[in-house]
Design a protein around this motif. Structure first.
Motif, PDB file in Angstrom:
ATOM      1  N   VAL A  58      21.878  39.883  43.229  1.00 11.57           N
ATOM      2  CA  VAL A  58      22.871  39.084  43.968  1.00 11.57           C
ATOM      3  C   VAL A  58      24.210  39.080  43.229  1.00 11.57           C
ATOM      4  O   VAL A  58      25.234  39.459  43.813  1.00 11.57           O
ATOM      5  N   PRO A  59      24.263  38.687  41.934  1.00 12.57           N
ATOM      6  CA  PRO A  59      25.565  38.771  41.246  1.00 12.57           C
ATOM      7  C   PRO A  59      26.067  40.205  41.086  1.00 12.57           C
ATOM      8  O   PRO A  59      27.276  40.435  41.057  1.00 12.57           O
ATOM      9  N   ALA A  60      25.156  41.179  41.017  1.00 10.08           N
ATOM     10  CA  ALA A  60      25.591  42.581  40.930  1.00 10.08           C
ATOM     11  C   ALA A  60      26.303  42.996  42.208  1.00 10.08           C
ATOM     12  O   ALA A  60      27.311  43.713  42.158  1.00 10.08           O
ATOM     13  N   TYR A  61      25.806  42.544  43.361  1.00 10.22           N
ATOM     14  CA  TYR A  61      26.454  42.852  44.634  1.00 10.22           C
ATOM     15  C   TYR A  61      27.843  42.214  44.696  1.00 10.22           C
ATOM     16  O   TYR A  61      28.805  42.855  45.111  1.00 10.22           O
ATOM     17  N   VAL A  62      27.949  40.974  44.243  1.00  9.80           N
ATOM     18  CA  VAL A  62      29.256  40.292  44.242  1.00  9.80           C
ATOM     19  C   VAL A  62      30.225  41.020  43.317  1.00  9.80           C
ATOM     20  O   VAL A  62      31.393  41.223  43.665  1.00  9.80           O
ATOM     21  N   ALA A  63      29.747  41.446  42.148  1.00  6.87           N
ATOM     22  CA  ALA A  63      30.614  42.178  41.214  1.00  6.87           C
ATOM     23  C   ALA A  63      31.082  43.483  41.837  1.00  6.87           C
ATOM     24  O   ALA A  63      32.248  43.868  41.685  1.00  6.87           O
ATOM     25  N   LYS A  64      30.193  44.148  42.579  1.00  5.90           N
ATOM     26  CA  LYS A  64      30.566  45.393  43.254  1.00  5.90           C
ATOM     27  C   LYS A  64      31.644  45.127  44.299  1.00  5.90           C
ATOM     28  O   LYS A  64      32.589  45.899  44.440  1.00  5.90           O
ATOM     29  N   LEU A  65      31.526  44.007  45.009  1.00  9.10           N
ATOM     30  CA  LEU A  65      32.538  43.654  46.006  1.00  9.10           C
ATOM     31  C   LEU A  65      33.889  43.374  45.349  1.00  9.10           C
ATOM     32  O   LEU A  65      34.931  43.740  45.890  1.00  9.10           O
ATOM     33  N   ARG A  66      33.862  42.726  44.208  1.00 13.15           N
ATOM     34  CA  ARG A  66      35.099  42.367  43.530  1.00 13.15           C
ATOM     35  C   ARG A  66      35.839  43.588  43.000  1.00 13.15           C
ATOM     36  O   ARG A  66      37.058  43.560  42.873  1.00 13.15           O
ATOM     37  N   HIS A  67      35.119  44.659  42.709  1.00 10.51           N
ATOM     38  CA  HIS A  67      35.751  45.850  42.142  1.00 10.51           C
ATOM     39  C   HIS A  67      36.000  46.922  43.192  1.00 10.51           C
ATOM     40  O   HIS A  67      36.511  47.994  42.872  1.00 10.51           O
ATOM     41  N   ARG A  68      35.644  46.640  44.433  1.00  7.47           N
ATOM     42  CA  ARG A  68      35.869  47.580  45.526  1.00  7.47           C
ATOM     43  C   ARG A  68      37.354  47.516  45.915  1.00  7.47           C
ATOM     44  O   ARG A  68      37.911  46.434  46.037  1.00  7.47           O
ATOM     45  N   PRO A  69      38.003  48.654  46.146  1.00  4.68           N
ATOM     46  CA  PRO A  69      39.402  48.627  46.576  1.00  4.68           C
ATOM     47  C   PRO A  69      39.526  47.901  47.919  1.00  4.68           C
ATOM     48  O   PRO A  69      38.657  48.007  48.769  1.00  4.68           O
TER      49      PRO A  69
END
Length: 76
Positions: free
Chosen positions: A61-72
């Motif tokens: 869950v936090p990994a998905y959020v981190a991926k969203l935060r670093h997505r252009p």
């Protein structure tokens, strides 16, 4: 006295849980169950099968959020 409706179930906020149901992951992300299932099936959120059950590792869950935060940012 019964617990009022609308409060989170104790198991959804238990930090010691290793695997979450898709519904629990959706509640943690504050998204709909169907949306969470779509993300799981698309591979956007990591999941595993345990027998016939689909579970989401709690750290996914936090990994998905981190991926969203670093997505252009996408153009609207």
């Amino acid at each position: 006295m019964a617990e009022p409706r609308g409060t989170a179930a104790p198991e959804t906020s238990d930090p010691s849980l290793v695997l979450l149901t898709v519904e629990e992951a959706a509640r943690r992300l504050r998204i709909g169950r169907t949306t969470c299932y779509r993300l799981v099936l698309a591979g956007e959120i990591e999941s595993v099968t345990v027998g016939r059950l689909r579970r989401v590792p709690a750290d996914a869950v936090p990994a998905y959020v981190a991926k969203l935060r670093h997505r252009p940012a996408q153009a609207a």
